[in-house]
Design an enzyme around this catalytic site. Structure first.
Site, PDB file in Angstrom:
ATOM      1  N   GLY A 190      -2.623   4.068   9.931  1.00 20.39           N
ATOM      2  CA  GLY A 190      -2.470   2.760   9.298  1.00 20.39           C
ATOM      3  C   GLY A 190      -1.156   2.653   8.542  1.00 20.39           C
ATOM      4  O   GLY A 190      -0.397   3.631   8.451  1.00 20.39           O
ATOM      5  N   ASP A 191      -0.883   1.457   8.044  1.00 14.07           N
ATOM      6  CA  ASP A 191       0.340   1.184   7.275  1.00 14.07           C
ATOM      7  C   ASP A 191       1.602   1.436   8.085  1.00 14.07           C
ATOM      8  O   ASP A 191       2.641   1.788   7.535  1.00 14.07           O
ATOM      9  CB  ASP A 191       0.406   2.036   5.993  1.00 14.07           C
ATOM     10  N   GLU A 192       1.543   1.256   9.385  1.00 10.60           N
ATOM     11  CA  GLU A 192       2.697   1.560  10.232  1.00 10.60           C
ATOM     12  C   GLU A 192       3.733   0.452  10.234  1.00 10.60           C
ATOM     13  O   GLU A 192       4.801   0.595  10.831  1.00 10.60           O
ATOM     14  CB  GLU A 192       2.238   1.827  11.677  1.00 10.60           C
ATOM     15  N   LYS A 222       2.673  -2.895  10.998  1.00  3.45           N
ATOM     16  CA  LYS A 222       2.209  -3.817  12.040  1.00  3.45           C
ATOM     17  C   LYS A 222       2.544  -5.256  11.688  1.00  3.45           C
ATOM     18  O   LYS A 222       2.877  -6.046  12.552  1.00  3.45           O
ATOM     19  CB  LYS A 222       0.683  -3.711  12.202  1.00  3.45           C
ATOM     20  N   GLY A 240      -3.498  -4.328   4.631  1.00  3.22           N
ATOM     21  CA  GLY A 240      -2.528  -5.042   3.824  1.00  3.22           C
ATOM     22  C   GLY A 240      -1.245  -5.175   4.599  1.00  3.22           C
ATOM     23  O   GLY A 240      -0.699  -4.197   5.068  1.00  3.22           O
ATOM     24  N   HIS A 241      -0.831  -6.393   4.797  1.00  2.00           N
ATOM     25  CA  HIS A 241       0.425  -6.601   5.507  1.00  2.00           C
ATOM     26  C   HIS A 241       1.432  -7.189   4.545  1.00  2.00           C
ATOM     27  O   HIS A 241       1.118  -8.101   3.803  1.00  2.00           O
ATOM     28  CB  HIS A 241       0.254  -7.607   6.636  1.00  2.00           C
ATOM     29  N   THR A 242       2.638  -6.674   4.612  1.00  2.00           N
ATOM     30  CA  THR A 242       3.698  -7.243   3.792  1.00  2.00           C
ATOM     31  C   THR A 242       4.741  -7.801   4.731  1.00  2.00           C
ATOM     32  O   THR A 242       5.187  -7.101   5.640  1.00  2.00           O
ATOM     33  CB  THR A 242       4.355  -6.141   2.938  1.00  2.00           C
ATOM     34  N   GLN A 265      -5.614  -1.092  10.163  1.00  2.00           N
ATOM     35  CA  GLN A 265      -5.671   0.365   9.992  1.00  2.00           C
ATOM     36  C   GLN A 265      -5.000   1.054  11.178  1.00  2.00           C
ATOM     37  O   GLN A 265      -4.051   0.510  11.712  1.00  2.00           O
ATOM     38  CB  GLN A 265      -7.116   0.862   9.797  1.00  2.00           C
ATOM     39  N   THR A 323      -2.340  -2.895  -0.619  1.00  2.00           N
ATOM     40  CA  THR A 323      -3.581  -3.401  -1.184  1.00  2.00           C
ATOM     41  C   THR A 323      -3.944  -2.655  -2.462  1.00  2.00           C
ATOM     42  O   THR A 323      -4.391  -3.239  -3.424  1.00  2.00           O
ATOM     43  CB  THR A 323      -4.720  -3.258  -0.144  1.00  2.00           C
ATOM     44  N   THR A 324      -3.728  -1.352  -2.467  1.00  2.00           N
ATOM     45  CA  THR A 324      -4.250  -0.539  -3.573  1.00  2.00           C
ATOM     46  C   THR A 324      -3.151   0.020  -4.478  1.00  2.00           C
ATOM     47  O   THR A 324      -3.450   0.482  -5.569  1.00  2.00           O
ATOM     48  CB  THR A 324      -5.009   0.665  -3.004  1.00  2.00           C
TER      49      THR A 324
HETATM   50  P1  GDP Z   1       1.069  -2.656   7.978  1.00  2.00           P
HETATM   51  O1  GDP Z   1      -0.210  -2.802   7.258  1.00  2.00           O
HETATM   52  O2  GDP Z   1       0.943  -1.796   9.176  1.00  2.00           O
HETATM   53  O3  GDP Z   1       1.759  -3.964   8.263  1.00  2.00           O
HETATM   54  O4  GDP Z   1       2.035  -1.888   7.015  1.00  2.00           O
HETATM   55  P2  GDP Z   1       2.438  -2.241   5.512  1.00  2.00           P
HETATM   56  O5  GDP Z   1       2.635  -3.713   5.397  1.00  2.00           O
HETATM   57  O6  GDP Z   1       1.578  -1.547   4.554  1.00  2.00           O
HETATM   58  O7  GDP Z   1       3.808  -1.524   5.435  1.00  2.00           O
HETATM   59  C1  GDP Z   1       4.855  -2.059   5.974  1.00  2.00           C
HETATM   60  C2  GDP Z   1       5.981  -1.944   4.954  1.00  2.00           C
HETATM   61  O8  GDP Z   1       7.061  -1.366   5.590  1.00  2.00           O
HETATM   62  C3  GDP Z   1       6.427  -3.275   4.446  1.00  2.00           C
HETATM   63  O9  GDP Z   1       6.858  -3.174   3.122  1.00  2.00           O
HETATM   64  C4  GDP Z   1       7.582  -3.621   5.357  1.00  2.00           C
HETATM   65  O10 GDP Z   1       8.524  -4.476   4.769  1.00  2.00           O
HETATM   66  C5  GDP Z   1       8.162  -2.258   5.600  1.00  2.00           C
HETATM   67  N1  GDP Z   1       8.785  -2.099   6.892  1.00  2.00           N
HETATM   68  C6  GDP Z   1       8.361  -2.535   8.102  1.00  2.00           C
HETATM   69  N2  GDP Z   1       9.209  -2.132   9.069  1.00  2.00           N
HETATM   70  C7  GDP Z   1      10.196  -1.408   8.449  1.00  2.00           C
HETATM   71  C8  GDP Z   1      11.355  -0.708   8.898  1.00  2.00           C
HETATM   72  O11 GDP Z   1      11.646  -0.651  10.081  1.00  2.00           O
HETATM   73  N3  GDP Z   1      12.091  -0.064   7.939  1.00  2.00           N
HETATM   74  C9  GDP Z   1      11.781  -0.082   6.621  1.00  2.00           C
HETATM   75  N4  GDP Z   1      12.550   0.568   5.750  1.00  2.00           N
HETATM   76  N5  GDP Z   1      10.695  -0.741   6.170  1.00  2.00           N
HETATM   77  C10 GDP Z   1       9.911  -1.388   7.059  1.00  2.00           C
END
Ligand code: GDP
Length: 436
Positions: free
Chosen positions: A12-14, A16, A40-42, A223, A299-300
């Protein structure tokens, strides 16, 4: 034209969210198919940071169909607060739909989650305590409350009473908790029903229609593969199927509707919570990855455990999801680390070696990643927009991954911003066909 499933290929947290958001531009619909508001997506857009826990990432594209599928468990309070937040931000929500068949996270699920983890003490799973596991448990026990039940007060009250009855012994410590009052709970949830009514729908036909028209439909997983309840590192897993196969059941389409399956993996590994992590770096390098990659949960806020890229686990993810392409994110985080290491097999007690992911829990808990070293690079790669823009060693790192996994790397993340991404030919073909 394709049904495209996007799943996390690790824990997870890749990243996505960003990829789904970009693909959503070309898609007719984005459908979440499992999990709850523990995802949690950012997404960083025009300098503004958006955080989602439940609503699919595509919502920032005006009018796009964004579906919370039947396989998701929905905390109505969280959904309503996300809706309110997005509305305040001026985001058009006309495309949002919630499956009438999705199950609800109820107040007692939150309390049961807390109580369950407290009971496990040191052996806790590290859940996000948002009631997701207990909600899925009730679904399997045929005691679940579904989104459609919010619209009928009589049914709602009966179902809540029936669901709470067998939980009485477990909820004894909370009898005075006002959130458990049957009357109040029914009232509150009827009110949630009124708020959500415009979005509640029979959602599978939305996917069928778009697929019939040959449009791109993105099935968004939450996840990651190794947190799958069947094929992950049980019991340190999430309470749903996170694999690509779950997209069918969780969105209401058949396997033949899926044309492409992309796994998202960071250029290194992270894991939140307890459980085996063969390439974990419990040292300065781990701390460096955590800092450089901002590895703290959306998220946490929890600090994530960090380690080298694990190709044994990724080969497993390729097979168990049927991945057709890999999206490699956060390659920029590795800039300046030389040499880099990647695990190509595991070693266990008494000299045992494992080229494939061990199914047995006791084995998995004791293996360590055996790494090979690859040369690093110092150049800033955040402005690279094609593979040719990357330093030779970064290209070699990608090529090594492709060779080990037997699938192409279709996209590479080189920074957190939306534009900081490399689409390879394979990804361009898909996007162009969708746009046609
Ligand atoms: P998700 O739940 O799989 O979408 O992952 P998260 O949102 O928890 O983590 C993604 C984080 O990594 C966010 O803060 C994104 O802005 C950041 N992010 C995504 N792709 C990249 C990248 O290629 N390089 C860097 N440095 N940050 C990234």
């Amino acid at each position: 034209m394709p049904g495209l499933v996007i799943v996390g290929a690790q824990w997870g947290d890749e990243g996505k969210g960003k990829v789904v958001d970009l693909l959503a531009e070309q898609a007719d619909a984005v459908i979440r198919f499992q999990g709850g508001n523990n995802a949690g997506h950012t997404i960083v857009r025009d300098g503004e940071t958006f955080k989602f826990h439940l609503i699919p990432s595509g919502i920032l594209h005006s009018g796009k169909q964004c579906v919370i599928g039947n396989g998701v468990v929905v905390d109505p309070r969280v959904l309503i607060s996300e809706i309110d937040g997005l509305r305040r931000g001026g985001v058009d929500l006309s495309g949002l739909r919630v499956s009438a068949n999705a199950h609800l996270i109820m107040p007692y699920h939150l309390l049961l989650d807390q109580a369950g983890e407290a009971r496990l003490g040191k052996r806790e799973i590290g859940t996000t305590k948002r009631g997701i596991g207990p909600a899925y448990a009730d679904k399997a026990s045929r005691l679940g409350i579904r989104v459609q039940d919010l619209l009928d007060e009589k049914i709602l009250r009966q179902k809540i009473a029936a669901a709470m009855e067998p939980k009485a012994p477990l909820l004894r410590d909370f009898v005075k908790d006002p959130s458990l009052d049957l009357h109040q709970m029914t009232e509150d949830h009827r009110a949630y029903g009124d708020r959500l009514a415009p979005y509640i729908a029979d959602t599978p036909p939305l996917a069928w229609e778009a697929l019939d028209k040959g449009r791109l439909v993105v099935f968004e997983g939450a996840q990651g593969t190794l947190l799958d309840i069947d094929h992950g590192t049980y019991p340190f897993v999430t309470s749903s199927n996170t694999l690509a196969g779950a997209a069918c059941a969780g969105a209401g389409v058949g396997p033949k509707s899926i044309d492409e399956v992309w796994g998202i993996a960071k250029a290194y590994s992270t894991r939140v919570g307890a459980g085996p992590f063969p390439t974990e770096l419990d040292d300065e390098m781990g701390a460096r990855l955590r800092e450089a990659g901002h590895e703290f949960g959306t998220t946490t806020g929890r600090a994530r455990r960090c380690g080298w890229l694990d190709l044994v686990a990724l080969r497993y993810a390729v097979r168990i999801n049927g991945l057709t392409g890999l999206v490699l994110t956060k390659l920029d985080v590795l800039t300046g680390i030389d040499p880099l290491a990647v695990a190509t097999e595991y070693s266990g007690p008494e000299g045992a070696r494992f080229a494939s992911f061990p199914y047995h829990q006791s084995v998995l808990h004791h293996v360590r990643g055996e790494t090979v070293e690859l040369p690093g690079w110092d150049e800033d790669i955040s402005r690279a927009r094609s593979l040719d823009d990357l330093p030779a060693n970064a290209r070699a790192y990608i090529a090594f991954i492709e060779e080990q996994l037997g699938i192409p790397v279709v996209t590479v993340g080189v920074g957190p911003g939306r534009e900081e991404i490399i689409w390879t030919n394979a990804a361009d073909e898909l996007r162009e066909a969708a746009a046609a």
